[in-house]
Design an enzyme around this catalytic site. Sequence first.
Site, short mmCIF file in Angstrom:
data_model
loop_
_atom_site.label_atom_id
_atom_site.label_comp_id
_atom_site.label_asym_id
_atom_site.label_seq_id
_atom_site.Cartn_x
_atom_site.Cartn_y
_atom_site.Cartn_z
N GLU A 142 -6.46 -16.70 -22.58
CA GLU A 142 -6.51 -15.79 -23.73
C GLU A 142 -5.43 -16.13 -24.75
OE1 GLU A 142 -8.35 -11.58 -22.58
OE2 GLU A 142 -6.25 -11.38 -23.06
N HIS B 296 -12.72 -28.76 -0.02
CA HIS B 296 -14.05 -28.91 0.56
C HIS B 296 -15.14 -28.46 -0.40
CE1 HIS B 296 -12.39 -29.76 4.63
NE2 HIS B 296 -11.36 -29.19 4.06
N LYS C 184 -18.34 -7.70 -27.00
CA LYS C 184 -18.37 -6.23 -26.97
C LYS C 184 -19.30 -5.70 -28.06
CE LYS C 184 -13.62 -5.71 -25.41
NZ LYS C 184 -12.28 -5.31 -25.79
O1 PA5 Z 1 -5.03 -8.89 -22.49
C1 PA5 Z 1 -5.69 -8.04 -23.05
O2 PA5 Z 1 -5.32 -7.52 -24.10
C2 PA5 Z 1 -7.00 -7.57 -22.46
O3 PA5 Z 1 -7.30 -8.26 -21.31
C3 PA5 Z 1 -6.91 -6.09 -22.15
O4 PA5 Z 1 -5.84 -5.87 -21.28
C4 PA5 Z 1 -8.20 -5.58 -21.55
O5 PA5 Z 1 -9.26 -5.81 -22.42
C5 PA5 Z 1 -8.10 -4.10 -21.25
O6 PA5 Z 1 -7.79 -3.38 -22.41
P1 PA5 Z 1 -7.30 -1.90 -22.32
O7 PA5 Z 1 -5.99 -1.87 -21.63
O8 PA5 Z 1 -7.18 -1.44 -23.75
O9 PA5 Z 1 -8.34 -1.11 -21.57
#
Ligand code: PA5
Length: 445
Positions: free
Chosen positions: A285, A306, A420
């Site tokens: 990310e 494996h 989303k």
């Molecule tokens: O790293 C990030 O920002 C995302 O992985 C969020 O943590 C994830 O989408 C969850 O979001 P939230 O804490 O708003 O529910």
Amino acid sequence: MAVKFQDKYLNGFVKPEEFDHVSREVELCHDILHQKSGAGNDFLGWLNLPFDYDKEEFARIKKAAEKIRNDSEVLVVIGIGGSYLGARAAIEFLGSPYYNNLDSNKLKIYFVGNNISGSYLNQILALCKDKEMSVNVISKSGTTTESAIAFRVFKELMEEKYGKEGAKERIYATTDKARGTLKNLSTAEGYETFVIPDDVGGRFSVLTAVGLLPIAAAGYDIDKLMLGAQKACTDFAAPGADNDCYRYAAARNILYRKGKTTEIMACYEPSWQMMNEWYKQLYGESEGKDQKGIFPASVIFSTDLHSMGQFIQDGNRNLFETVVSFKNAGEDYFVKADENNFDGLNFLADQPMSEINKKAMQGTILAHVSGGVPNIVLEADAMDEENLGYIIYFFEKACAISGYMLGVNPFNQPGVEDYKVNMFALLGKPGYEEHREELLKKLGE
Ligand code: PA5
């Protein structure tokens, strides 16, 4: 406590002077990180977090964890992405996938809200039947679909079990300090809340209440965890040839620029499995944007030798491996001798498993290097809380430096919104009507 960067298996792939060539670049990245002048500079709360954390809240976390351990047989932790992976990774690293807390017979910890599977949800609900339980719902935004659906289910269950008043004593919300659906609901219902700081992004949040409450509830020592992170924060505070965190960031980028576009994180301890998942989110990310980035992949060896061993040895040569090894991986087991040597394994009699595992690691590294896969080795001391805190900070800081070297903003994640929007449109969420029509046409429905 340490994470030592070893470059001996980069021999033939990276010359020592190549580190010198990028050293100025590393220093610049260090400067913009510490002067908070780079992209994403409003998300740097993690940088000094090991020292600058809310001590009053930390004490409340320990108190809440103690209460959970005293009054519950099950803790359901609801969250996804950065609001999930770190806690689970830490808990399973300190125990194992089957032993996810210190007194495994008492408190079971189940993670939900990290997928949209009805059967998974039903299985966890069945495991909670007739059990005393608590819930920790974790969401910064409070609007994440996966965790919001799960919380709806478990809020109802808790209220059925304990009544509204009783449930509020057993539901803990970790969320934004002032805003959002979950914060508003918690205030209205009277849940105890913990804060995800504004300047700490989800994937950098394991050392906030996001990770700390579940980890403490599992029985692990979060003081030691923070101590380890503090040591790493101090050890990697300045650039230089002895900064192994920065050397790792530099090596990744040197290899990337030579076409090694996939990093495989490898570990010979199965307890590392979820740390691999945490690493993949942290780096994927942070770096995968603007059509750039090192693809983070992972394996647990010898298990995956494996399954993935063939590809790594002999497939597309766009790979490098980063092997995390431990000097002390916990309690050992010694192979016994057998009178009849029926399986021919007596040559291993009296050998500790750790030694056999080490030989597997050395043999594999040599084979993969011969096959054209550069290997970085990161050697840590032990699999305990202090070392874990150290390791977490090591990877977070290396990620920031590496992302800046790559020329991206390591602290945003614009790409995760696209699915989303499509999902909401297809589910008929109000406000997405036009987009829904376009998608249905594409799907031919
Ligand atoms: O790293 C990030 O920002 C995302 O992985 C969020 O943590 C994830 O989408 C969850 O979001 P939230 O804490 O708003 O529910």
